[in-house]
Design a protein around this motif. Structure first.
Motif, PDB file in Angstrom:
ATOM      1  N   LYS A 105       0.837  -1.208   0.000  1.00 56.46           N
ATOM      2  CA  LYS A 105       0.000   0.000   0.000  1.00 56.46           C
ATOM      3  C   LYS A 105       0.869   1.254   0.000  1.00 56.46           C
ATOM      4  N   PRO A 106       0.310   2.390  -0.448  1.00 55.86           N
ATOM      5  CA  PRO A 106       1.060   3.651  -0.375  1.00 55.86           C
ATOM      6  C   PRO A 106       1.451   3.953   1.069  1.00 55.86           C
ATOM      7  N   GLU A 107       2.487   4.779   1.207  1.00 59.84           N
ATOM      8  CA  GLU A 107       2.969   5.154   2.541  1.00 59.84           C
ATOM      9  C   GLU A 107       1.817   5.706   3.376  1.00 59.84           C
ATOM     10  N   MET A 108       1.804   5.309   4.646  1.00 58.64           N
ATOM     11  CA  MET A 108       0.728   5.756   5.526  1.00 58.64           C
ATOM     12  C   MET A 108       0.867   7.237   5.835  1.00 58.64           C
ATOM     13  N   GLY A 109      -0.259   7.860   6.115  1.00 61.28           N
ATOM     14  CA  GLY A 109      -0.280   9.270   6.459  1.00 61.28           C
ATOM     15  C   GLY A 109      -1.360   9.545   7.487  1.00 61.28           C
ATOM     16  N   ARG A 110      -1.596  10.791   7.741  1.00 67.91           N
ATOM     17  CA  ARG A 110      -2.617  11.225   8.693  1.00 67.91           C
ATOM     18  C   ARG A 110      -3.718  11.956   7.948  1.00 67.91           C
ATOM     19  N   ASP A 111      -4.879  12.007   8.553  1.00 69.19           N
ATOM     20  CA  ASP A 111      -5.973  12.811   8.023  1.00 69.19           C
ATOM     21  C   ASP A 111      -5.553  14.275   8.158  1.00 69.19           C
ATOM     22  N   VAL A 121       4.258  16.964  32.015  1.00 65.53           N
ATOM     23  CA  VAL A 121       3.040  16.424  32.574  1.00 65.53           C
ATOM     24  C   VAL A 121       1.924  17.476  32.500  1.00 65.53           C
ATOM     25  N   THR A 122       0.757  17.063  31.995  1.00 68.93           N
ATOM     26  CA  THR A 122      -0.430  17.897  31.915  1.00 68.93           C
ATOM     27  C   THR A 122      -1.399  17.461  33.001  1.00 68.93           C
ATOM     28  N   ASP A 123      -1.899  18.419  33.767  1.00 62.56           N
ATOM     29  CA  ASP A 123      -2.857  18.149  34.844  1.00 62.56           C
ATOM     30  C   ASP A 123      -4.268  18.277  34.276  1.00 62.56           C
ATOM     31  N   HIS A 124      -4.970  17.153  34.176  1.00 64.72           N
ATOM     32  CA  HIS A 124      -6.338  17.148  33.661  1.00 64.72           C
ATOM     33  C   HIS A 124      -7.373  17.109  34.789  1.00 64.72           C
ATOM     34  N   GLY A 125      -6.968  17.395  35.993  1.00 58.31           N
ATOM     35  CA  GLY A 125      -7.905  17.358  37.113  1.00 58.31           C
ATOM     36  C   GLY A 125      -8.014  15.975  37.709  1.00 58.31           C
ATOM     37  N   ALA A 126      -8.693  15.058  37.032  1.00 53.68           N
ATOM     38  CA  ALA A 126      -8.858  13.690  37.532  1.00 53.68           C
ATOM     39  C   ALA A 126      -7.648  12.824  37.232  1.00 53.68           C
ATOM     40  N   PHE A 127      -6.835  13.253  36.281  1.00 48.68           N
ATOM     41  CA  PHE A 127      -5.644  12.475  35.935  1.00 48.68           C
ATOM     42  C   PHE A 127      -4.575  13.397  35.363  1.00 48.68           C
ATOM     43  N   HIS A 128      -3.358  12.880  35.301  1.00 52.41           N
ATOM     44  CA  HIS A 128      -2.204  13.620  34.799  1.00 52.41           C
ATOM     45  C   HIS A 128      -1.622  12.823  33.639  1.00 52.41           C
ATOM     46  N   SER A 129      -1.146  13.503  32.597  1.00 50.77           N
ATOM     47  CA  SER A 129      -0.723  12.820  31.382  1.00 50.77           C
ATOM     48  C   SER A 129       0.580  13.354  30.818  1.00 50.77           C
ATOM     49  N   ILE A 130       1.248  12.467  30.075  1.00 48.05           N
ATOM     50  CA  ILE A 130       2.347  12.849  29.197  1.00 48.05           C
ATOM     51  C   ILE A 130       1.979  12.372  27.797  1.00 48.05           C
ATOM     52  N   TYR A 131       2.543  13.046  26.795  1.00 47.12           N
ATOM     53  CA  TYR A 131       2.231  12.740  25.399  1.00 47.12           C
ATOM     54  C   TYR A 131       3.513  12.602  24.594  1.00 47.12           C
ATOM     55  N   PHE A 132       3.494  11.696  23.615  1.00 47.26           N
ATOM     56  CA  PHE A 132       4.648  11.460  22.752  1.00 47.26           C
ATOM     57  C   PHE A 132       4.187  10.663  21.541  1.00 47.26           C
ATOM     58  N   PHE A 133       5.079  10.437  20.590  1.00 47.21           N
ATOM     59  CA  PHE A 133       4.741   9.713  19.360  1.00 47.21           C
ATOM     60  C   PHE A 133       5.540   8.430  19.249  1.00 47.21           C
ATOM     61  N   ASP A 134       4.906   7.398  18.696  1.00 43.77           N
ATOM     62  CA  ASP A 134       5.621   6.155  18.398  1.00 43.77           C
ATOM     63  C   ASP A 134       6.322   6.314  17.049  1.00 43.77           C
ATOM     64  N   PRO A 135       7.113   5.332  16.601  1.00 43.15           N
ATOM     65  CA  PRO A 135       7.852   5.503  15.343  1.00 43.15           C
ATOM     66  C   PRO A 135       6.964   5.547  14.102  1.00 43.15           C
ATOM     67  N   ASN A 136       5.680   5.245  14.255  1.00 45.01           N
ATOM     68  CA  ASN A 136       4.745   5.286  13.138  1.00 45.01           C
ATOM     69  C   ASN A 136       4.010   6.616  13.037  1.00 45.01           C
ATOM     70  N   GLY A 137       4.258   7.509  14.004  1.00 47.18           N
ATOM     71  CA  GLY A 137       3.588   8.800  14.022  1.00 47.18           C
ATOM     72  C   GLY A 137       2.277   8.798  14.796  1.00 47.18           C
ATOM     73  N   HIS A 138       1.978   7.696  15.513  1.00 52.70           N
ATOM     74  CA  HIS A 138       0.774   7.655  16.340  1.00 52.70           C
ATOM     75  C   HIS A 138       1.050   8.369  17.655  1.00 52.70           C
ATOM     76  N   ARG A 139       0.158   9.268  18.036  1.00 51.75           N
ATOM     77  CA  ARG A 139       0.310   9.977  19.306  1.00 51.75           C
ATOM     78  C   ARG A 139      -0.133   9.057  20.432  1.00 51.75           C
ATOM     79  N   LEU A 140       0.685   8.991  21.469  1.00 50.93           N
ATOM     80  CA  LEU A 140       0.401   8.166  22.635  1.00 50.93           C
ATOM     81  C   LEU A 140       0.313   9.043  23.869  1.00 50.93           C
ATOM     82  N   GLU A 141      -0.465   8.579  24.831  1.00 50.39           N
ATOM     83  CA  GLU A 141      -0.621   9.263  26.118  1.00 50.39           C
ATOM     84  C   GLU A 141      -0.458   8.224  27.222  1.00 50.39           C
TER      85      GLU A 141
END
Length: 182
Positions: free
Chosen positions: A70-76, A113-133
């Motif tokens: 398939k063609p190279e994957m991309g994002r919307d 770290v982001t404080d969301h009130g009920a929870f705290h998060s970090i964000y980053f990308f995997d090698p495929n460009g998917h955002r993870l939390e």
């Protein structure tokens, strides 16, 4: 009828082996299954693929497809990069900070770290460009979620009428905004 749970969630990857090794090293996920076929079982379309499955904890399975023809994957291009993401829960803030340090030590750029009130998060990308939390509970999680539950239908109704952010739950990110102002 009632859904029991998610069986697995599948995404596309650029390289199956690289993806398995990255998730093992960065998030300590076990590689549990691989399926490779020349025909897609559901459609009978001739299209070779590698389908890999990773243990995301507590019976949750994260899967990927490598599709070499398939063609190279991309994002919307119409969806902001922060919208589509996979969020995983970790035990507590200490573990969240341990993951943050581990990821950064291995060259992964981490937001938060982001404080969301009920929870705290970090964000980053995997090698495929998917955002993870990665998210951990706040000590006041139960109270915050109870308060959010009390206003969810009113918020949804107001949003559906106005397409403007209702203020019923302004308390949810209050600490985060107060810290940014200081």
């Amino acid at each position: 009828m009632k859904i029991d749970r998610i069986h697995h969630v599948a995404y596309r990857c650029k390289d199956a082996k690289e993806t398995v090794l990255w998730y093992q090293k960065m998030l300590n996920m076990d590689f549990v299954l691989a399926i490779a076929e020349d025909l897609v079982p559901s459609t009978k379309e001739p299209d070779p693929y590698m389908h890999i499955f990773l243990d995301a904890g507590n019976g949750n399975v994260l899967a990927f497809f490598e599709l070499p023809t398939k063609p190279e994957m991309g994002r919307d291009p119409n969806t902001p990069v922060w919208v589509q993401h996979i969020a995983f829960r970790v035990k507590d803030r200490a573990e969240l900070l341990e993951y943050k340090a581990h990821l950064e030590a291995n060259g992964v750029e981490v937001l938060g770290v982001t404080d969301h009130g009920a929870f705290h998060s970090i964000y980053f990308f995997d090698p495929n460009g998917h955002r993870l939390e990665l998210a951990c509970p706040d000590p006041d999680e139960a109270n915050m979620l109870k308060r959010m539950d009390e206003v969810k239908w009113d918020m949804l109704e107001e949003w559906s009428q106005t397409k403007r952010a209702p203020k019923h739950a302004a308390f949810f990110h209050k600490r985060e905004f107060e810290e940014q102002q200081a």
